[in-house]
Write a protein that holds these residues in place. Structure first.
Motif, mmCIF file in Angstrom:
data_model
loop_
_atom_site.group_PDB
_atom_site.id
_atom_site.type_symbol
_atom_site.label_atom_id
_atom_site.label_comp_id
_atom_site.label_asym_id
_atom_site.label_seq_id
_atom_site.Cartn_x
_atom_site.Cartn_y
_atom_site.Cartn_z
ATOM 1 N N SER A 106 0.872 1.790 0.870
ATOM 2 C CA SER A 106 0.993 3.413 0.673
ATOM 3 C C SER A 106 -0.338 3.911 0.416
ATOM 4 O O SER A 106 -1.378 3.331 0.116
ATOM 5 N N SER A 107 -0.300 5.232 0.120
ATOM 6 C CA SER A 107 -1.775 5.926 -0.029
ATOM 7 C C SER A 107 -1.957 5.808 -1.350
ATOM 8 O O SER A 107 -3.163 6.124 -1.807
ATOM 9 N N ASP A 108 -1.075 5.311 -2.319
ATOM 10 C CA ASP A 108 -1.541 4.921 -3.894
ATOM 11 C C ASP A 108 -2.004 3.512 -3.776
ATOM 12 O O ASP A 108 -2.178 3.060 -5.003
ATOM 13 N N GLY A 109 -2.040 2.605 -2.977
ATOM 14 C CA GLY A 109 -2.793 1.623 -3.081
ATOM 15 C C GLY A 109 -1.615 0.307 -3.057
ATOM 16 O O GLY A 109 -2.014 -0.724 -3.093
ATOM 17 N N LYS A 110 -0.311 0.759 -3.034
ATOM 18 C CA LYS A 110 0.414 -0.404 -3.207
ATOM 19 C C LYS A 110 0.769 -1.137 -1.893
ATOM 20 O O LYS A 110 0.877 -0.324 -0.876
ATOM 21 N N MET A 111 0.440 -2.586 -1.613
ATOM 22 C CA MET A 111 0.531 -3.205 -0.605
ATOM 23 C C MET A 111 1.780 -4.339 -0.585
ATOM 24 O O MET A 111 1.706 -4.693 -1.650
ATOM 25 N N SER A 112 2.416 -4.687 0.358
ATOM 26 C CA SER A 112 3.538 -5.453 0.295
ATOM 27 C C SER A 112 3.403 -6.350 1.714
ATOM 28 O O SER A 112 3.257 -5.873 2.867
ATOM 29 N N VAL A 113 3.620 -7.485 1.745
ATOM 30 C CA VAL A 113 3.567 -8.333 2.824
ATOM 31 C C VAL A 113 4.756 -9.309 2.999
ATOM 32 O O VAL A 113 5.333 -9.797 2.169
ATOM 33 N N TYR A 114 5.137 -9.198 4.362
ATOM 34 C CA TYR A 114 6.597 -9.715 4.726
ATOM 35 C C TYR A 114 6.325 -10.704 5.936
ATOM 36 O O TYR A 114 5.389 -10.279 6.682
ATOM 37 N N VAL A 115 7.273 -11.752 5.974
ATOM 38 C CA VAL A 115 7.108 -12.480 7.249
ATOM 39 C C VAL A 115 8.682 -12.664 7.624
ATOM 40 O O VAL A 115 9.667 -13.172 6.801
ATOM 41 N N ASP A 116 8.837 -12.369 8.681
ATOM 42 C CA ASP A 116 10.144 -12.323 9.376
ATOM 43 C C ASP A 116 11.040 -11.468 8.439
ATOM 44 O O ASP A 116 12.485 -11.763 8.269
ATOM 45 N N GLY A 117 10.605 -10.312 8.070
ATOM 46 C CA GLY A 117 11.602 -9.372 7.068
ATOM 47 C C GLY A 117 11.808 -9.856 5.833
ATOM 48 O O GLY A 117 12.293 -9.240 4.900
ATOM 49 N N VAL A 118 11.199 -11.041 5.244
ATOM 50 C CA VAL A 118 11.254 -11.625 3.961
ATOM 51 C C VAL A 118 9.888 -11.230 3.153
ATOM 52 O O VAL A 118 9.113 -11.627 3.467
ATOM 53 N N PHE A 119 10.265 -10.860 2.103
ATOM 54 C CA PHE A 119 8.990 -10.260 1.119
ATOM 55 C C PHE A 119 8.374 -11.356 0.733
ATOM 56 O O PHE A 119 8.864 -12.567 0.266
ATOM 57 N N GLU A 120 6.922 -11.636 0.805
ATOM 58 C CA GLU A 120 6.277 -12.751 0.210
ATOM 59 C C GLU A 120 5.056 -12.324 -0.786
ATOM 60 O O GLU A 120 5.215 -13.462 -1.788
ATOM 61 N N SER A 121 4.500 -11.370 -0.986
ATOM 62 C CA SER A 121 3.876 -11.095 -1.983
ATOM 63 C C SER A 121 3.390 -9.475 -1.807
ATOM 64 O O SER A 121 3.641 -8.870 -0.966
ATOM 65 N N SER A 122 2.619 -9.151 -2.989
ATOM 66 C CA SER A 122 2.294 -7.673 -3.001
ATOM 67 C C SER A 122 1.132 -7.574 -4.093
ATOM 68 O O SER A 122 0.860 -8.515 -4.941
ATOM 69 N N GLY A 123 0.457 -6.462 -3.878
ATOM 70 C CA GLY A 123 -0.656 -6.063 -4.787
ATOM 71 C C GLY A 123 -1.073 -4.772 -4.694
ATOM 72 O O GLY A 123 -0.465 -4.150 -4.027
ATOM 73 N N THR A 124 -1.779 -4.247 -5.630
ATOM 74 C CA THR A 124 -2.165 -2.609 -5.705
ATOM 75 C C THR A 124 -3.464 -2.857 -5.771
ATOM 76 O O THR A 124 -4.221 -3.521 -6.761
ATOM 77 N N ASP A 125 -4.178 -2.100 -5.201
ATOM 78 C CA ASP A 125 -5.825 -1.889 -5.234
ATOM 79 C C ASP A 125 -6.123 -0.526 -4.311
ATOM 80 O O ASP A 125 -5.655 -0.112 -3.493
ATOM 81 N N THR A 126 -7.127 0.221 -4.777
ATOM 82 C CA THR A 126 -7.637 1.502 -4.266
ATOM 83 C C THR A 126 -8.982 1.537 -3.873
ATOM 84 O O THR A 126 -9.649 2.430 -3.526
ATOM 85 N N ALA A 127 -9.761 0.502 -3.973
ATOM 86 C CA ALA A 127 -11.174 0.460 -3.814
ATOM 87 C C ALA A 127 -11.699 0.562 -2.676
ATOM 88 O O ALA A 127 -12.630 1.205 -2.287
ATOM 89 N N VAL A 128 -10.585 0.277 -1.243
ATOM 90 C CA VAL A 128 -11.063 0.753 -0.079
ATOM 91 C C VAL A 128 -10.232 1.587 0.398
ATOM 92 O O VAL A 128 -8.875 1.367 0.576
ATOM 93 N N SER A 129 -10.723 2.892 0.343
ATOM 94 C CA SER A 129 -9.619 3.990 0.489
ATOM 95 C C SER A 129 -9.666 4.667 1.969
ATOM 96 O O SER A 129 -8.775 5.467 2.215
ATOM 97 N N SER A 130 -10.471 4.386 2.751
ATOM 98 C CA SER A 130 -10.512 4.763 4.164
ATOM 99 C C SER A 130 -10.739 3.484 5.170
ATOM 100 O O SER A 130 -11.061 2.468 4.571
ATOM 101 N N SER A 131 -10.261 3.741 6.487
ATOM 102 C CA SER A 131 -10.550 2.733 7.430
ATOM 103 C C SER A 131 -10.923 3.519 8.467
ATOM 104 O O SER A 131 -10.764 4.524 8.951
ATOM 105 N N THR A 132 -11.979 2.377 9.344
ATOM 106 C CA THR A 132 -12.497 2.873 10.786
ATOM 107 C C THR A 132 -12.170 1.805 11.698
ATOM 108 O O THR A 132 -12.158 1.981 12.938
#
Length: 187
Positions: A106-132
């Motif tokens: 999400s734009s506030d830095g919340k990240m979630s990881v799923y494998v085959d639709g099953v939640f595996e882990s998450s973290g929040t960080d905003t240090a890298v705010s743009s992507s190329t």
């Protein structure tokens, strides 16, 4: 990447200026000349998918072979400093069907990881705010043999800001009662 974070695999990069949204892909692997269920030598990386990347750093999901299973790490790298934000333990079997990997950010830095639709882990960080770019680092090194990595069905969805929406069928705005044929009384 080797233990000292130098590259020993193939890097594939595409221009992709998405820093919040969903990144999805399918993955499976095969081994030749070796036994077991390993996508790399023990404690080595199978692959590193950098889903938000710019010249200053990246966020990635990284599959690391452990004894009998794999760790799926959510990683941040800024400058020369790498930080593991979270880790989930998965079992991706050799010569199996494709597994569906998904990362949401999400734009506030919340990240979630799923494998085959099953939640595996998450973290929040905003240090890298743009992507190329979006970058894949694939590996195929196993003592006594080789690993063939297969990736398929890449999808990238960008989040956009939302507006105000009012249902044309049911408007929940406050109004005063109106007398008429459809009035009712509650007691």
């Amino acid at each position: 990447l080797k233990a000292d974070n130098t590259v020993n695999g193939t890097i594939n990069t595409i221009n992709l200026p998405i820093s919040s949204g969903v990144w999805k892909f399918d993955y499976r692997y095969e081994t030749t000349g070796v036994g077991g269920n390993n996508c790399a030598d023990i404690d080595q990386q199978c692959w590193d998918i950098r889903f938000v990347k710019n010249p200053g750093g990246f966020y990635s999901i990284r599959l690391i072979q452990r004894s009998g299973s794999q760790d799926l790490q959510l990683v941040k790298k800024v400058g020369n400093t790498e930080t593991v934000l979270s880790t989930g333990n998965v079992l991706i079997s050799v010569n199996a069907t494709f597994e569906d990997f998904e990362v949401q950010r999400s734009s506030d830095g919340k990240m979630s990881v799923y494998v085959d639709g099953v939640f595996e882990s998450s973290g929040t960080d905003t240090a890298v705010s743009s992507s190329t770019a979006f970058e894949m680092v694939g590996h195929g090194i196993v003592s006594g043999g080789a690993v063939n990595n297969f990736y398929d069905n890449f999808f990238f969805y960008q989040y956009n800001a939302y507006g105000t929406w009012t249902s044309p069928i049911f408007n929940t705005a406050f109004s005063t009662p109106v007398l008429g044929a459809f009035r009712s009384t509650f007691t």
